[in-house]
Design an enzyme around this catalytic site. Sequence first.
Site, mmCIF file in Angstrom:
data_model
loop_
_atom_site.group_PDB
_atom_site.id
_atom_site.type_symbol
_atom_site.label_atom_id
_atom_site.label_comp_id
_atom_site.label_asym_id
_atom_site.label_seq_id
_atom_site.Cartn_x
_atom_site.Cartn_y
_atom_site.Cartn_z
ATOM 1 N N SER A 294 48.660 -19.061 45.336
ATOM 2 C CA SER A 294 49.970 -19.576 46.082
ATOM 3 C C SER A 294 51.164 -18.395 46.377
ATOM 4 C CB SER A 294 50.645 -20.663 45.442
ATOM 5 O OG SER A 294 51.330 -20.072 44.275
ATOM 6 N N TYR B 199 61.250 -14.075 31.433
ATOM 7 C CA TYR B 199 60.592 -13.741 32.797
ATOM 8 C C TYR B 199 61.195 -12.621 33.118
ATOM 9 C CZ TYR B 199 60.036 -13.494 37.418
ATOM 10 O OH TYR B 199 59.548 -13.233 39.090
ATOM 11 N N ILE C 82 43.585 -9.367 43.791
ATOM 12 C CA ILE C 82 45.031 -10.173 43.776
ATOM 13 C C ILE C 82 44.927 -11.174 42.678
ATOM 14 C CG2 ILE C 82 46.904 -10.897 44.949
ATOM 15 C CD1 ILE C 82 45.807 -9.690 47.735
ATOM 16 N N THR C 83 45.645 -10.701 41.659
ATOM 17 C CA THR C 83 45.763 -11.843 40.739
ATOM 18 C C THR C 83 47.040 -12.984 41.313
ATOM 19 O OG1 THR C 83 47.551 -10.845 39.492
ATOM 20 C CG2 THR C 83 45.441 -10.185 38.736
ATOM 21 N N GLY C 84 46.717 -14.232 40.959
ATOM 22 C CA GLY C 84 47.517 -15.308 41.278
ATOM 23 C C GLY C 84 47.536 -15.340 42.906
ATOM 24 N N ALA C 85 46.329 -15.310 43.543
ATOM 25 C CA ALA C 85 46.514 -15.547 44.871
ATOM 26 C C ALA C 85 46.151 -16.956 45.426
ATOM 27 C CB ALA C 85 45.398 -14.395 45.588
#
Length: 400
Positions: free
Chosen positions: A97, A275, A92-95
Amino acid sequence: MALQAASLLPSAFSIQKEGKTGASVKDSSLFGVSLADHPKTDFSSFALKSKREFGPRKSSAVVRAQAVVTAPAINSDTAQGKKTLRKGTAVITGASSGLGLAAAKALAETGKWHVIMACRDFLKAEKAAKSAGIAKESYTIMHLDLASLDSVRQFVDNFKQSGRPLDVLVCNAAVYQPTAKQPSFTADGFELSVGTNHLGHFLLSRLLLDDMNQSDYPSKRLIIVGSITGNTNTLAGNVPPKANLGDLRGLAGGLNELNSSAMIDGGDFDGAKAYKDSKVCNMLTMQEFHRRYHEDTGITFASLYPGCIATTGLFREHIPLFRLLFPPFQKYITKGFVSEEEAGKRLAQVVSDPSLTKSGVYWSWNKASASFGNQLSPEASDAEKARKIWELSEKLVGLA
Ligand code: LMG
Ligand code: NDP
Ligand code: PMR
């Protein structure tokens, strides 16, 4: 093609979905080793093994064979006649937060998953995992900065070295710069939001697809987190500035403000739009993966809108008044609010729920928190645009 060649080994063991049958584990043997007879039958301990036990790969075929012998996805316990599944491995990327952390926790708590937390800030990730109460043996933190293509490649090498199988990849990390007046850029000179949220993940998924294809796990999935705000067929997607990729002239020019513009459509920089554009790219990329690879690999490709998780770090750069008012606005007015915990459970469902194996789907949840395959906006389901983005992105990340 590498994918096809690589698929030869593990396909002997895989139990493929949707009508494709692989040989059963019981009947399988690899280099004369019968898996059913292999003494290591307790695969629940697979993820408990220390990293040292996974030797570095000499060649992917050889090491994959070792990994399969060590822990086939499905083990037939002949004495009991029962079948058990080894722990799945999900990257999982960016896990560190928000949604990624909550999903890591939800998956770890099932006892069926080992989570690779792919994060840019190692210490932050370690603290986050500890304070979320994720059991030590259920996760491994590995460094990944999606805003650098070198870092993406380094992560992929490190992951391969670990010898772990790859069963699910979740592209979750994102940056959002709603108040930026000027663009900022990744190490490779791409506008930061599209560079991180789309291009970094594009390279990562392309480089890891082969590994996922080699996994013998029964349900392999590549999940890319999308959003309602990139879909102009919704009210939320009509709040200005709206997503619009135009004719992709900025992307073709490298998003660097030198050749053209930092925006995909070639227009003036707007952080909120960048974004939303990146989320459209995410949703289109998922569908392009599905078209190109689902039939041959059996991998499930999916995207999702987990609900409005108005309390996460995503809004860290928004003005304080927005951060104060946004959660109650979503809770009491739009009623689109979901807690990080609930959103984490939703993403965990897309990772592992046996009923969510359909590929090419953009999942959403209704008021009763039941999942359904949602309709994407015309632009976010434009197959021709998806193909062009794929081809331009390949050039930008050095794959073509
Ligand atoms: C853009 O502006 C910027 O231009 C861009 O640079 C970038 O920053 C981008 O996405 C980020 O934003 C967007 C602009 C769109 O939106 C706003 O500026 C409004 C911000 C509102 C944020 C939510 C806070 C709402 C506060 C309401 C108070 C809630 C308190 C809840 C308490 C509950 C107690 C029970 O602007 C527009 O789209 C134009 C519309 C502007 C409307 C502003 C008024 C908002 C009020 C909410 C209306 C909701 C409608 C539903 C009505 C239901 C009635 C029951
Ligand atoms: P957070 O800011 O809490 O989480 C984002 C994560 O991405 C963080 O772990 C952050 O790391 C990481 N990240 C950012 N840049 C990089 C980078 N260059 N390399 C590696 N990791 C990076 O936001 P959310 O949890 O809300 O967002 C998660 C996903 O959910 C995103 O894809 C977002 O678009 C999506 N989403 C969110 C919604 C919401 O309402 N919040 C709604 C719909 C979709 P660090 O901790 O180091 O900052
Ligand atoms: Mg939005 C009607 C429902 C709805 C939903 C589900 C969202 C989700 N939003 C809705 C409505 C509105 N929003 C309305 C009516 C407004 C005008 C007041 C509004 C405004 C607004 C702003 C300024 N909303 C926002 C912002 C942001 O900065 C967030 C954003 O666009 O981030 C890209 C955002 C969001 N609204 C959402 C969701 C899920 C977000 C944020 C995250 C995301 O898409 O990833």
